[in-house]
Design an enzyme around this catalytic site. Sequence first.
Site, PDB file in Angstrom:
ATOM      1  N   SER A  50      17.043  43.043  -2.293  1.00  0.00           N
ATOM      2  CA  SER A  50      16.237  43.188  -3.497  1.00  0.00           C
ATOM      3  C   SER A  50      15.666  41.842  -3.905  1.00  0.00           C
ATOM      4  O   SER A  50      15.257  41.068  -3.042  1.00  0.00           O
ATOM      5  CB  SER A  50      17.060  43.810  -4.624  1.00  0.00           C
ATOM      6  OG  SER A  50      16.216  44.294  -5.647  1.00  0.00           O
ATOM      7  N   ASP A  68      19.848  33.846   0.275  1.00  0.00           N
ATOM      8  CA  ASP A  68      18.814  33.770   1.306  1.00  0.00           C
ATOM      9  C   ASP A  68      17.612  34.566   0.802  1.00  0.00           C
ATOM     10  O   ASP A  68      17.792  35.681   0.283  1.00  0.00           O
ATOM     11  CB  ASP A  68      19.296  34.403   2.611  1.00  0.00           C
ATOM     12  CG  ASP A  68      20.337  33.551   3.331  1.00  0.00           C
ATOM     13  OD1 ASP A  68      20.781  32.549   2.760  1.00  0.00           O
ATOM     14  OD2 ASP A  68      20.699  33.915   4.463  1.00  0.00           O
ATOM     15  N   HIS A 107      25.127  33.716  -4.879  1.00  0.00           N
ATOM     16  CA  HIS A 107      26.106  32.686  -5.222  1.00  0.00           C
ATOM     17  C   HIS A 107      25.634  31.883  -6.435  1.00  0.00           C
ATOM     18  O   HIS A 107      24.460  31.927  -6.809  1.00  0.00           O
ATOM     19  CB  HIS A 107      26.297  31.751  -4.032  1.00  0.00           C
ATOM     20  CG  HIS A 107      26.803  32.437  -2.796  1.00  0.00           C
ATOM     21  ND1 HIS A 107      28.029  32.162  -2.240  1.00  0.00           N
ATOM     22  CD2 HIS A 107      26.247  33.401  -1.995  1.00  0.00           C
ATOM     23  CE1 HIS A 107      28.213  32.911  -1.159  1.00  0.00           C
ATOM     24  NE2 HIS A 107      27.136  33.667  -0.994  1.00  0.00           N
TER      25      HIS A 107
END
Length: 292
Positions: free
Chosen positions: A255, A97, A153
């Site tokens: 981050s 995200d 991911h």
Amino acid sequence: MATGVQTLTKREQLNFLLTNRIPRRWLTLFMGWYSQIQSPLLTKFSIWLWSLFAEDLRLEDAKKQKFTSLGECFTRELKDGLRPIALHPERVVSPCDAIIGEYGDIQGTQVFQAKGFPYDISELIPDFLLNHKYRDGKYVTLRLKSSMYHRFHAPIDCSVSKVTYISGDTWNVNPVALKRVEKLFCKNERAVVELQTKHPTSSITLVPVAAILVASMKFNFLPKVLDLKYHGPNNIPCDGQFKKGQEMGYFQHGSTIILFATSNYQFCEGIKKGMSIKMGQPLLTGPLTNFP
């Protein structure tokens, strides 16, 4: 550099001073310690305080609703099925995200962290054989806000045989700092992860970049956490095998991940700077990876 500074508002300049003109390393180490304190009451208070600064913090999607430490909340898992994966084999999905920052064509070996602030790929990825693959290729900067889901991911079916850890500073990586600190990503703690496929002419590499309060990356396929206390080795052999969308690891807070791709990839329609993207949504399209 002066042009970038002049465009900052007073609020942005205050943000920069509060988050960067402080002992960044010690504050980051303190935050690492504090976030691991096991106390439901302290955790509840900390999350409430955090929500005052992160108005878009949403925990109802988390698999757990009660946390025993702040770190457990930062690294929360999501309920199953909330991040569908674009399964078309030619699609590269977002690994996390994020808010999309600078992106586009790499000009030779030059990349931009912000308008007017270039850096060379070799300054971010020291390995010449690896960084040379991305000459005239594509790049995209994916910024994870502190309120976002912090796990990342695999964007494609791939394997990972080595992670390169590069020690560095812990500058804040928010847009304010990117307008003021030249080559910021090249100064910060980071890891270089090449995603290997059987396609002979395509390549994708992820560069997770740590920041103040974070400086901690956990890869599920490595035994040790990569953080300010890590002392080597810098080139870490491993054997990770991933299907697209499978979890690779997580940041402790939030981050940035910079994704590099060879020139035979193209950005998907609708990708633009400043937009929010979810893990699993299409980001790039390119050659079939032919990975078993």
